[in-house]
Design a protein around this motif. Structure first.
Motif, short mmCIF file in Angstrom:
data_model
loop_
_atom_site.label_atom_id
_atom_site.label_comp_id
_atom_site.label_asym_id
_atom_site.label_seq_id
_atom_site.Cartn_x
_atom_site.Cartn_y
_atom_site.Cartn_z
N GLY A 13 22.90 24.34 -26.93
CA GLY A 13 23.76 24.89 -25.75
C GLY A 13 25.31 24.01 -25.84
O GLY A 13 25.71 24.62 -24.95
N PHE A 14 24.33 22.99 -24.93
CA PHE A 14 25.01 22.29 -23.83
C PHE A 14 26.39 21.43 -24.62
O PHE A 14 27.48 21.34 -24.66
N LEU A 15 25.82 20.93 -26.17
CA LEU A 15 26.86 20.10 -27.35
C LEU A 15 27.58 21.69 -27.39
O LEU A 15 28.93 21.14 -27.38
N ALA A 16 27.29 23.22 -27.50
CA ALA A 16 28.45 24.07 -28.02
C ALA A 16 29.56 24.29 -26.37
O ALA A 16 30.30 24.26 -26.71
N ALA A 17 29.06 24.30 -25.04
CA ALA A 17 29.51 24.15 -24.32
C ALA A 17 30.26 23.36 -23.83
O ALA A 17 31.67 23.41 -23.36
N ALA A 18 30.58 21.95 -24.59
CA ALA A 18 31.08 20.46 -24.01
C ALA A 18 31.58 20.34 -25.07
O ALA A 18 33.13 20.27 -24.74
N GLY A 19 31.69 21.21 -26.57
CA GLY A 19 32.53 20.90 -27.46
C GLY A 19 33.65 21.99 -26.74
O GLY A 19 34.94 21.83 -27.20
N SER A 20 33.60 22.98 -26.48
CA SER A 20 34.41 24.63 -25.40
C SER A 20 35.75 23.74 -24.68
O SER A 20 36.61 24.34 -24.74
N VAL A 21 34.88 22.88 -23.58
CA VAL A 21 35.28 22.85 -22.51
C VAL A 21 36.56 21.46 -23.32
O VAL A 21 37.32 21.56 -23.05
N PHE A 22 36.15 20.51 -23.89
CA PHE A 22 36.62 19.41 -24.19
C PHE A 22 37.67 20.18 -24.42
O PHE A 22 39.52 20.09 -24.97
#
Length: 156
Positions: A13-22
């Motif tokens: 979930g953290f990786l998905a959120a960080a990827g979305s922000v990027f």
């Protein structure tokens, strides 16, 4: 076992959120440079999905979509409210990235402190600035608009 699954899902979930922000940040890079020179209340916005651009002008109260064939904007300039020969004017000038006819100007004129009939005032404006073109009066939501396609513009 449950603890490992929960930790794995949290990391995912953290990786998905960080990827979305990027991804969002990279998507908005094209508009950041254009917006640097614009005043507060005028912004270029790019859609999250696709390459659709829109100009939002809260100062003068309108929004417009940039033609898709331009594939974005190369330049945008906003001239704030100024007075010319007793008339009040603001202007938004756009240059697209690609295509023919990739320039557009939205010019808003007002009578300033004058209280004249719209068509009479516009005909006088055409005379003062040596413009020519047909005038078509339209009413939208109880507001009178006068549309024209100029045969001769200030820039010739």
């Amino acid at each position: 076992m449950r603890r490992k699954i929960i930790v794995f899902l949290l990391i995912l979930g953290f990786l998905a959120a960080a990827g979305s922000v990027f991804w969002w940040w990279q998507n908005q890079q094209a508009t950041a440079k254009l917006n640097e020179t614009l005043p507060e209340g005028v912004r270029v916005v790019k859609s999250l999905w696709g390459d659709e651009y829109k100009v939002v002008n809260k100062i003068d109260g309108y929004e417009l979509k940039v033609p898709k064939v331009w594939e974005g904007l190369e330049k945008i300039e906003y001239t704030p409210r100024n007075t010319v020969e007793g008339y009040v004017a603001t202007s938004l000038y756009l240059i697209g990235l690609k295509g023919r006819g990739k320039t557009m100007s939205i010019d808003l004129y007002g009578a300033g402190d004058k209280d004249e009939e719209l068509k009479t005032w516009t005909e006088e404006l055409f005379r003062v600035f040596d413009l020519s073109g047909d005038l078509e009066e339209t009413v939208v939501s109880n507001i009178k608009f006068l549309k024209t396609i100029e045969e001769k513009h200030l820039g010739y």
